[in-house]
Design an enzyme around this catalytic site. Structure first.
Site, PDB file in Angstrom:
ATOM      1  N   CYS A   8       0.860  -1.181   0.000  1.00 23.51           N
ATOM      2  CA  CYS A   8       0.000   0.000   0.000  1.00 23.51           C
ATOM      3  C   CYS A   8       0.892   1.225   0.000  1.00 23.51           C
ATOM      4  CB  CYS A   8      -0.858   0.051   1.259  1.00 23.51           C
ATOM      5  SG  CYS A   8      -1.988  -1.330   1.419  1.00 23.51           S
ATOM      6  N   GLY A  34      -0.448   0.249  -5.012  1.00 29.76           N
ATOM      7  CA  GLY A  34      -1.766  -0.335  -4.782  1.00 29.76           C
ATOM      8  C   GLY A  34      -2.775   0.219  -5.760  1.00 29.76           C
ATOM      9  N   ASN A 108       0.327   0.866   5.844  1.00 22.96           N
ATOM     10  CA  ASN A 108       1.088   0.065   4.893  1.00 22.96           C
ATOM     11  C   ASN A 108       1.798  -1.007   5.716  1.00 22.96           C
ATOM     12  OD1 ASN A 108       4.085   0.726   2.907  1.00 22.96           O
ATOM     13  ND2 ASN A 108       2.679  -0.979   2.838  1.00 22.96           N
ATOM     14  N   GLY A 109       1.459  -2.265   5.471  1.00 20.69           N
ATOM     15  CA  GLY A 109       2.097  -3.349   6.217  1.00 20.69           C
ATOM     16  C   GLY A 109       1.117  -4.445   6.556  1.00 20.69           C
ATOM     17  N   TYR A 248      12.262  -4.613  -6.088  1.00 22.71           N
ATOM     18  CA  TYR A 248      11.136  -4.529  -7.021  1.00 22.71           C
ATOM     19  C   TYR A 248      10.083  -3.460  -6.699  1.00 22.71           C
ATOM     20  CZ  TYR A 248       6.740  -5.875  -9.289  1.00 22.71           C
ATOM     21  OH  TYR A 248       5.565  -5.858  -9.980  1.00 22.71           O
TER      22      TYR A 248
END
Ligand code: SF4
Length: 472
Positions: A8, A34, A108-109, A248
């Site tokens: 995210c 996202g 985020n996580g 990435y």
């Protein structure tokens, strides 16, 4: 494409007259993190208002929607579902009104004990609106008897081990929180007098903000009209920055964990060329993810770099794949080989990862069909053998080709002339950490944050994992 799915992206701004517009632009730059849903909340000092929707940032927001989000502070989120299904009720920011006042959260996580805490909260009467792990934090916060917003937040967050970079907002403050291991990035910047907090610095570049520093692992940053206050309330923990951000996830024009992603990714290619040399005529990246590593590889190997595969950038989420007998149709829609570059050449094909191997096999087939005399596959990270539990959507372990096949078997499956991965040592040297500071669990199967035993069923459901691959 056959990749780990990004997690995210979060973005927040305090003290800007066009806060919602800036947040829209920031999220636009973070879209790669996202694509399932997007949301923005803004505060005018009196009230926090929120707008969320399914789809890309540009689909969800327009001038009319943004004009209904007044105020000089705002924050927002782009989501790919890692825990919880993809549906509107899971789209963030989540916003609640409780004894401490209004508060919104973007995450985020992945919170590793969220299932256990959720069951406990439901047993004590909490009613959940979503299936997302993030909502657990708000319930803990609302129940806290602590005397201030900061104290209640710290009390809640201290109960949730795992990977989190949070941005939160009340009517009058913007808050950034990063877990003590520092799994996910979170950076602070300035735009004139305004403060910005966001996942990657590329979001600052778009709005003309200047990067100041990262929110440190275990740090809580509170921004109010009085300025920025830093609290470090959590005990220190071993650092575990997600190395896959460098390999990435992050955009190459970003700085994450204080380092240029482009520079690290190019180094990965250089190390790969040193470790996995092969006689060839040309280096060809798999676009876009393999481009930086291929540049480093070609530099180090003294070989020409050529764009032998062209990517169609206009294939969106809404592309419906019609039934077709055309060979490798699905990949061909996204990538097309350039015959004039590949014909009669010994090609080194550089990519950042192989997950299931199915897409890589099709790409090798396409390059060969375009006339390449040899195809040597080089991957700028070690074999991916374990799923991620820290906020990244990965397939089951049994679907990861390197977890269940030897190097030779993977090469045969790809129908490549040779296959070479970067070693774990090479990866750590390229990111510049020695052996410490980074999580590389998806290459090692060694997990830095343990999981409560009761989490097995939750993780299986939420992350689609095989039971035996869940760490004890
Ligand atoms: S397991 Fe892999 S993807 Fe997940 S946090 Fe660790 S390095 Fe990143």
């Amino acid at each position: 494409m056959d990749k780990f799915k990004e997690e995210c992206g979060v973005f927040g701004i305090f003290g800007h007259p066009e806060a919602a517009n800036m947040t829209y632009l920031g999220l636009y730059a973070l879209q790669h993190r996202g694509q399932e849903s997007a949301g923005i909340a803004a505060s005018d000092g009196q009230e926090v208002r929120v707008s969320i929707g399914m789809g890309h940032v540009a689909d969800v927001f327009n001038n009319d929607v943004l004009s209904r989000l007044p105020g000089n502070m705002a924050f927002g989120h782009v989501r790919y579902s890692t825990a919880g299904e993809s549906r509107l009720s899971n789209a963030q920011p989540f916003l609640i009104d409780c004894a401490h006042g209004q508060i919104g959260i973007c995450h985020n996580g992945n919170l590793v004990n969220a299932g256990e805490l959720r069951d406990d909260l439901v047993g004590r009467g909490s009613i959940f609106q979503s299936t997302s792990d993030t909502e657990v934090v708000l319930h803990l916060y609302a129940r806290s008897k602590a005397p201030s917003v900061e104290a209640a937040l710290v009390e809640s967050v201290a109960q949730i081990p795992g990977a989190f970079s949070f941005v939160l907002m009340t009517r009058d403050r913007l808050i950034g929180v990063r877990d003590p291991h520092g799994f996910r990035p979170l950076a602070i910047g300035r735009l004139g007098a305004a403060y910005v907090i966001c996942s990657e610095t590329c979001a600052m570049d778009l709005i003309g903000a200047t990067y100041l520093r990262d929110v440190e692992p275990g740090e809580v940053v509170v921004i109010t009209a009085d300025g920025l206050k830093s609290i470090k309330p959590f005990p220190p923990a071993p650092l575990a920055h997600c190395v896959f951000e460098h390999v990435y996830f992050a955009r190459p024009d970003s700085y994450v964990f204080g380092r240029s992603v482009n520079e690290v990714r190019t180094n990965l290619g250089r190390m790969l060329a040193r470790e996995q040399r092969v006689d060839a005529d040309v280096v060809v990246p798999v676009p876009d993810s393999g481009v930086c590593a291929a540049m480093g590889f070609a530099d180090e190997a003294g070989l020409p770099l050529r764009m032998g595969l062209i990517r169609n950038h206009y294939v969106g989420r809404t592309f419906i794949q019609p039934q077709s007998a055309i060979r490798h149709f699905g990949v061909k829609v996204k990538l097309n080989p350039v015959r004039s570059i590949l014909e009669g050449k010994r090609v080194i094909l550089v990519d950042d990862s192989i997950v299931r191997g199915t897409t890589s096999r099709k790409i090798v087939g396409m390059v060969r069909a375009a006339g390449a005399s040899e195809v040597h596959v080089r991957i700028s990270c070690p074999p991916t053998i374990s799923p991620c539990f820290y906020g990244v959507d990965t397939p089951r372990r049994s679907e990861l080709i390197a977890a269940t096949h030897s190097l030779d078997e993977v090469r045969d499956f790809l129908e490549a002339d040779s296959l070479g991965y970067l070693s774990h040592e090479g990866l750590m040297t390229a990111v510049g950490s020695g052996r410490t500071g980074y999580c590389s669990s998806c290459y090692t199967g060694q997990y830095p944050v343990e999981f409560p035993r009761d989490e097995k069923s939750y993780l299986q459901l939420a992350l689609k994992l095989d039971k035996e691959s869940i760490p004890r």
